[in-house]
Scaffold this motif. Structure first.
Motif, PDB file in Angstrom:
ATOM      1  N   ASP A  16       0.842  -1.186   0.000  1.00 35.53           N
ATOM      2  CA  ASP A  16       0.000   0.000   0.000  1.00 35.53           C
ATOM      3  C   ASP A  16       0.884   1.246   0.000  1.00 35.53           C
ATOM      4  O   ASP A  16       2.116   1.132   0.019  1.00 35.53           O
ATOM      5  CB  ASP A  16      -1.004  -0.052   1.149  1.00 35.53           C
ATOM      6  CG  ASP A  16      -0.417   0.243   2.519  1.00 35.53           C
ATOM      7  OD1 ASP A  16       0.801   0.505   2.649  1.00 35.53           O
ATOM      8  OD2 ASP A  16      -1.197   0.207   3.489  1.00 35.53           O
ATOM      9  N   PRO A  17       0.303   2.431  -0.041  1.00 29.30           N
ATOM     10  CA  PRO A  17       1.116   3.653  -0.101  1.00 29.30           C
ATOM     11  C   PRO A  17       2.036   3.858   1.098  1.00 29.30           C
ATOM     12  O   PRO A  17       3.000   4.603   1.013  1.00 29.30           O
ATOM     13  CB  PRO A  17       0.069   4.769  -0.176  1.00 29.30           C
ATOM     14  CG  PRO A  17      -1.096   4.117  -0.813  1.00 29.30           C
ATOM     15  CD  PRO A  17      -1.114   2.728  -0.242  1.00 29.30           C
ATOM     16  N   LEU A  18       1.752   3.174   2.205  1.00 24.82           N
ATOM     17  CA  LEU A  18       2.608   3.294   3.385  1.00 24.82           C
ATOM     18  C   LEU A  18       3.634   2.170   3.457  1.00 24.82           C
ATOM     19  O   LEU A  18       4.362   2.043   4.431  1.00 24.82           O
ATOM     20  CB  LEU A  18       1.746   3.307   4.652  1.00 24.82           C
ATOM     21  CG  LEU A  18       0.732   4.454   4.720  1.00 24.82           C
ATOM     22  CD1 LEU A  18      -0.115   4.328   5.975  1.00 24.82           C
ATOM     23  CD2 LEU A  18       1.425   5.804   4.647  1.00 24.82           C
ATOM     24  N   GLY A  19       3.683   1.324   2.416  1.00 25.35           N
ATOM     25  CA  GLY A  19       4.668   0.260   2.357  1.00 25.35           C
ATOM     26  C   GLY A  19       4.241  -1.048   3.001  1.00 25.35           C
ATOM     27  O   GLY A  19       5.010  -2.005   3.042  1.00 25.35           O
ATOM     28  N   ARG A  20       3.015  -1.111   3.508  1.00 23.09           N
ATOM     29  CA  ARG A  20       2.541  -2.342   4.152  1.00 23.09           C
ATOM     30  C   ARG A  20       2.195  -3.384   3.090  1.00 23.09           C
ATOM     31  O   ARG A  20       1.659  -3.060   2.040  1.00 23.09           O
ATOM     32  CB  ARG A  20       1.314  -2.050   5.019  1.00 23.09           C
ATOM     33  CG  ARG A  20       1.626  -1.078   6.145  1.00 23.09           C
ATOM     34  CD  ARG A  20       0.395  -0.710   6.906  1.00 23.09           C
ATOM     35  NE  ARG A  20      -0.471   0.072   6.022  1.00 23.09           N
ATOM     36  CZ  ARG A  20      -1.569   0.706   6.418  1.00 23.09           C
ATOM     37  NH1 ARG A  20      -1.957   0.629   7.678  1.00 23.09           N
ATOM     38  NH2 ARG A  20      -2.286   1.401   5.574  1.00 23.09           N
ATOM     39  N   ARG A  21       2.486  -4.638   3.404  1.00 24.15           N
ATOM     40  CA  ARG A  21       2.198  -5.745   2.484  1.00 24.15           C
ATOM     41  C   ARG A  21       0.698  -6.013   2.413  1.00 24.15           C
ATOM     42  O   ARG A  21       0.011  -5.990   3.434  1.00 24.15           O
ATOM     43  CB  ARG A  21       2.904  -7.016   2.936  1.00 24.15           C
ATOM     44  CG  ARG A  21       4.395  -6.937   2.811  1.00 24.15           C
ATOM     45  CD  ARG A  21       5.043  -8.228   3.286  1.00 24.15           C
ATOM     46  NE  ARG A  21       6.475  -8.082   3.384  1.00 24.15           N
ATOM     47  CZ  ARG A  21       7.310  -8.344   2.403  1.00 24.15           C
ATOM     48  NH1 ARG A  21       6.863  -8.773   1.246  1.00 24.15           N
ATOM     49  NH2 ARG A  21       8.607  -8.177   2.560  1.00 24.15           N
ATOM     50  N   VAL A  22       0.226  -6.288   1.185  1.00 22.99           N
ATOM     51  CA  VAL A  22      -1.169  -6.657   0.955  1.00 22.99           C
ATOM     52  C   VAL A  22      -1.216  -7.774  -0.076  1.00 22.99           C
ATOM     53  O   VAL A  22      -0.250  -7.986  -0.816  1.00 22.99           O
ATOM     54  CB  VAL A  22      -2.020  -5.467   0.448  1.00 22.99           C
ATOM     55  CG1 VAL A  22      -2.103  -4.363   1.484  1.00 22.99           C
ATOM     56  CG2 VAL A  22      -1.482  -4.933  -0.864  1.00 22.99           C
ATOM     57  N   ARG A  23      -2.328  -8.471  -0.097  1.00 27.79           N
ATOM     58  CA  ARG A  23      -2.597  -9.435  -1.169  1.00 27.79           C
ATOM     59  C   ARG A  23      -3.755  -8.859  -1.956  1.00 27.79           C
ATOM     60  O   ARG A  23      -4.844  -8.676  -1.431  1.00 27.79           O
ATOM     61  CB  ARG A  23      -2.977 -10.802  -0.608  1.00 27.79           C
ATOM     62  CG  ARG A  23      -3.276 -11.820  -1.711  1.00 27.79           C
ATOM     63  CD  ARG A  23      -3.655 -13.181  -1.153  1.00 27.79           C
ATOM     64  NE  ARG A  23      -4.790 -13.134  -0.273  1.00 27.79           N
ATOM     65  CZ  ARG A  23      -6.074 -13.185  -0.670  1.00 27.79           C
ATOM     66  NH1 ARG A  23      -6.382 -13.244  -1.950  1.00 27.79           N
ATOM     67  NH2 ARG A  23      -7.041 -13.136   0.218  1.00 27.79           N
ATOM     68  N   ASN A  24      -3.522  -8.525  -3.209  1.00 26.06           N
ATOM     69  CA  ASN A  24      -4.552  -7.959  -4.083  1.00 26.06           C
ATOM     70  C   ASN A  24      -5.249  -9.092  -4.821  1.00 26.06           C
ATOM     71  O   ASN A  24      -4.627 -10.091  -5.170  1.00 26.06           O
ATOM     72  CB  ASN A  24      -3.925  -7.007  -5.104  1.00 26.06           C
ATOM     73  CG  ASN A  24      -3.277  -5.832  -4.414  1.00 26.06           C
ATOM     74  OD1 ASN A  24      -3.929  -5.080  -3.718  1.00 26.06           O
ATOM     75  ND2 ASN A  24      -1.979  -5.696  -4.578  1.00 26.06           N
ATOM     76  N   GLU A  25      -6.528  -8.904  -5.078  1.00 24.80           N
ATOM     77  CA  GLU A  25      -7.333  -9.912  -5.762  1.00 24.80           C
ATOM     78  C   GLU A  25      -8.316  -9.210  -6.684  1.00 24.80           C
ATOM     79  O   GLU A  25      -8.927  -8.221  -6.313  1.00 24.80           O
ATOM     80  CB  GLU A  25      -8.086 -10.722  -4.707  1.00 24.80           C
ATOM     81  CG  GLU A  25      -9.014 -11.757  -5.236  1.00 24.80           C
ATOM     82  CD  GLU A  25      -9.780 -12.455  -4.116  1.00 24.80           C
ATOM     83  OE1 GLU A  25     -10.283 -13.542  -4.392  1.00 24.80           O
ATOM     84  OE2 GLU A  25      -9.880 -11.912  -2.998  1.00 24.80           O
TER      85      GLU A  25
END
Length: 118
Positions: A104-113
């Motif tokens: 995300d814009p703050l650098g946190r990991r995400v899983r996009n779907e």
């Protein structure tokens, strides 16, 4: 059919609306969901006219304008105004039902779907 679509979780901001491009076709009429490790999520909706909307699992909502800049999708003009004034991310090839890692814009990991429908 596989087309490029965006890969990002959002909390930030698009330029002038450009005509819809093939790279974004799979996003139109569908939803990109960014899943956080703690169970939170953000739903992203992109329209052909360059408009963008997002809904967060905590009830917040925002709008912006999206535009393609080279091999990236960028958001600007976010409302309500957020911490970041601009966010760009690399386009990722995906089809409905696929997921991919991102930040995300703050650098946190995400899983996009990419999921069918809105």
């Amino acid at each position: 059919m596989r087309v490029k679509t965006l890969a990002f979780a959002l909390a930030a901001s698009c330029v002038i609306a450009l005509p819809a491009r093939a790279e974004m076709e799979s996003a139109f009429g569908n939803t990109v969901i960014s899943h956080y490790p703690d169970g939170a999520w953000v739903k992203h909706w992109f329209d052909r006219d360059g408009s963008y909307r997002a809904a967060f699992s905590d009830g917040r909502r925002l709008t912006a304008r999206w535009a393609i800049e080279g091999e990236r999708v960028c958001l600007n003009g976010i409302r309500p105004r957020m911490l970041l004034s601009r966010f760009c991310t690399t386009l990722v090839e995906a089809s409905v039902g696929q997921s991919w890692p991102g930040r995300d814009p703050l650098g946190r990991r995400v899983r996009n779907e990419l999921v069918a429908g809105r």
